[in-house]
Motif scaffolding. Sequence first.
Motif, mmCIF file in Angstrom:
data_model
loop_
_atom_site.group_PDB
_atom_site.id
_atom_site.type_symbol
_atom_site.label_atom_id
_atom_site.label_comp_id
_atom_site.label_asym_id
_atom_site.label_seq_id
_atom_site.Cartn_x
_atom_site.Cartn_y
_atom_site.Cartn_z
ATOM 1 N N ASP A 159 -21.619 -21.737 45.596
ATOM 2 C CA ASP A 159 -21.199 -22.929 45.401
ATOM 3 C C ASP A 159 -21.730 -24.210 44.680
ATOM 4 N N THR A 160 -22.693 -23.817 43.911
ATOM 5 C CA THR A 160 -23.375 -24.849 43.213
ATOM 6 C C THR A 160 -23.135 -24.516 41.753
ATOM 7 N N ILE A 161 -22.948 -25.938 40.915
ATOM 8 C CA ILE A 161 -23.057 -25.957 39.409
ATOM 9 C C ILE A 161 -24.112 -26.578 38.973
ATOM 10 N N PHE A 162 -24.849 -26.152 38.198
ATOM 11 C CA PHE A 162 -26.252 -26.755 37.713
ATOM 12 C C PHE A 162 -25.767 -27.380 36.440
ATOM 13 N N THR A 163 -25.799 -28.739 36.334
ATOM 14 C CA THR A 163 -24.594 -29.442 35.369
ATOM 15 C C THR A 163 -25.392 -29.785 34.184
ATOM 16 N N GLY A 164 -26.843 -29.865 34.019
ATOM 17 C CA GLY A 164 -27.182 -30.365 32.757
ATOM 18 C C GLY A 164 -27.074 -31.792 32.462
ATOM 19 N N ASP A 165 -26.218 -32.219 31.479
ATOM 20 C CA ASP A 165 -26.038 -33.585 31.513
ATOM 21 C C ASP A 165 -24.661 -33.879 31.447
ATOM 22 N N VAL A 166 -23.661 -32.727 31.773
ATOM 23 C CA VAL A 166 -22.310 -33.088 31.770
ATOM 24 C C VAL A 166 -22.006 -33.976 32.924
ATOM 25 N N ALA A 167 -22.781 -33.786 34.163
ATOM 26 C CA ALA A 167 -22.367 -34.774 35.323
ATOM 27 C C ALA A 167 -23.267 -35.849 35.305
ATOM 28 N N GLY A 168 -23.678 -36.306 34.285
ATOM 29 C CA GLY A 168 -24.473 -37.662 34.128
ATOM 30 C C GLY A 168 -26.113 -37.672 34.840
ATOM 31 N N VAL A 169 -26.512 -38.800 34.843
ATOM 32 C CA VAL A 169 -27.788 -39.120 35.419
ATOM 33 C C VAL A 169 -27.710 -39.755 36.828
ATOM 34 N N LYS A 170 -28.208 -39.347 37.942
ATOM 35 C CA LYS A 170 -28.058 -39.921 39.285
ATOM 36 C C LYS A 170 -29.423 -39.887 39.936
ATOM 37 N N ILE A 171 -30.144 -41.062 40.300
ATOM 38 C CA ILE A 171 -31.571 -40.832 40.767
ATOM 39 C C ILE A 171 -31.425 -41.546 42.178
ATOM 40 N N GLU A 172 -32.010 -40.974 42.956
ATOM 41 C CA GLU A 172 -32.431 -41.436 44.494
ATOM 42 C C GLU A 172 -31.271 -42.157 44.887
ATOM 43 N N GLY A 173 -30.122 -41.743 44.954
ATOM 44 C CA GLY A 173 -29.012 -42.243 45.420
ATOM 45 C C GLY A 173 -28.198 -43.398 44.880
ATOM 46 N N GLY A 174 -28.580 -43.811 43.495
ATOM 47 C CA GLY A 174 -28.337 -44.707 42.684
ATOM 48 C C GLY A 174 -26.848 -44.528 42.109
ATOM 49 N N PRO A 175 -26.131 -45.090 41.253
ATOM 50 C CA PRO A 175 -24.971 -45.026 40.645
ATOM 51 C C PRO A 175 -25.129 -43.964 39.520
ATOM 52 N N VAL A 176 -24.237 -43.084 39.280
ATOM 53 C CA VAL A 176 -24.309 -42.042 38.227
ATOM 54 C C VAL A 176 -24.090 -42.788 36.659
ATOM 55 N N VAL A 177 -24.775 -42.555 35.679
ATOM 56 C CA VAL A 177 -24.554 -42.951 34.448
ATOM 57 C C VAL A 177 -24.550 -42.055 33.541
ATOM 58 N N PRO A 178 -23.906 -42.016 32.225
ATOM 59 C CA PRO A 178 -23.750 -41.108 31.379
ATOM 60 C C PRO A 178 -24.921 -41.372 30.329
ATOM 61 N N PRO A 179 -25.594 -40.026 30.109
ATOM 62 C CA PRO A 179 -26.359 -40.201 28.874
ATOM 63 C C PRO A 179 -25.805 -39.800 27.515
ATOM 64 N N CYS A 180 -25.854 -40.555 26.499
ATOM 65 C CA CYS A 180 -24.934 -40.344 25.313
ATOM 66 C C CYS A 180 -25.672 -40.329 23.924
ATOM 67 N N PRO A 181 -26.619 -39.683 23.777
ATOM 68 C CA PRO A 181 -27.413 -39.484 22.748
ATOM 69 C C PRO A 181 -26.595 -39.017 21.358
ATOM 70 N N PRO A 182 -27.041 -39.253 20.174
ATOM 71 C CA PRO A 182 -26.348 -38.529 18.980
ATOM 72 C C PRO A 182 -26.830 -37.340 19.048
ATOM 73 N N PRO A 183 -26.348 -36.584 17.999
ATOM 74 C CA PRO A 183 -25.360 -36.795 17.173
ATOM 75 C C PRO A 183 -23.739 -36.499 17.561
ATOM 76 N N ASP A 184 -23.557 -35.869 18.604
ATOM 77 C CA ASP A 184 -22.173 -35.152 18.783
ATOM 78 C C ASP A 184 -21.660 -35.690 20.325
ATOM 79 N N ILE A 185 -21.733 -36.735 20.598
ATOM 80 C CA ILE A 185 -21.255 -37.434 21.742
ATOM 81 C C ILE A 185 -19.694 -37.288 21.306
ATOM 82 N N ASN A 186 -18.846 -36.828 22.173
ATOM 83 C CA ASN A 186 -17.339 -36.782 22.279
ATOM 84 C C ASN A 186 -16.812 -36.918 23.528
ATOM 85 N N LEU A 187 -16.223 -38.396 23.748
ATOM 86 C CA LEU A 187 -15.713 -38.671 25.072
ATOM 87 C C LEU A 187 -14.420 -37.824 25.679
#
Length: 294
Positions: A159-187
Amino acid sequence: MYHTLDLHFQNLNHAIAAFLIETEGGPVIVESGPYSTFPSMEKGLADHGYKVSDVKHVLLSHIHFDHAGAAWAFAEQGATVYLHPFGADHMHDPTKLVASATMIYGDQMDTLWGKMEGIPKKKLRTVAHEEVLEIGGESFRALHTPGHAKHHIAWHWKDTIFTGDVAGVKIEGGPVVPPCPPPDINLEDWLHSIDLVLSKNPNKLALTHFGEEINPNIHMKELKEILKDWSLWIKDKWEAGMSNEEITPEFMSYTAQQLRDRGVSENGVKQYEAANPSWMSVAGLVRYWKKKQI
C-alpha cells in the motif's frame, strides 16, 4: 512494513532517506543515497542485523547523486541495481555525470557526494513502466514518473509508493516543496506523474526527502499548488530580465518565508535548503521556461 534509514546528509537529520524492506530472500534497499553518507547506510543496515553484502537488490528512483551515488558500492558487494532505461548508461559509465556535477559543485563534490564509480552492465537491470519485480516473495511495481527527471521511477510496494522526488520534499511535518533541478524539469510531465501515483490509491507515500506521508491526496494537491507558485514566480523574474544569480537570493528569501509562515523552525529551513537547494530550482525552472519559449 519497511524501515526508513536516515543517512544524515551533511550531519543533518531527515534530509536524505533510504528504505529497507525485509523479504524472504533478504533485504531490499530503495535508494542508495550518495556515497558520502555510506557510513550511515552501513550503520542503518547493521541496526537491523544486515551487512552491505547481504543486500542483493537496490531499487533506484533516479540517478541523481543524492539518490544513486552509492549504488556502485552495493553492486561491488554483489547487488543488482534496478533503474530506468534512460539512466543505465550513465550508471555504467558516470564520467559525464561526474563532469557535469563537478562544473556545478566544484571542490565541494567529494564533501557533498563522495566518489561515484561505474557499475558493470551485468549488475544493472532496467525496468519498463508497470513492470513488476518479484523479489523474496514481494512484488515491486515500477512506475515511470517523469517530471523531476525523465529517468524517474516511483516504486509501488503493497500500500506504499516510494516516490523518489516525484512527490517532492517534506521534512518533519512542514509543507511539501518541489525539487526542480536542471536539465529536464517538465511541469506537464510532473503533473501527469502525480496523477499516475494517485491513481494507484496508495495509503502511504515514502519520500526520500523525507519519510512517510499518510495523506497522499492532500499532499499531492499541495505539491501541485506550490509547483505552480514557484514556477510562475521564477518566470516573472526571468521575463523581467534577471539572471539566475540575481533571482536565487530573492527566491531563497521567498521560499524561506513560505516555510516560516507554515511554522517551520530556522533549523528546519536549513534542512529544507540542504535537501532542495534554491539555486537548483532556479536553474531548473529558468531552463524549463527557456525551452518553452523556443
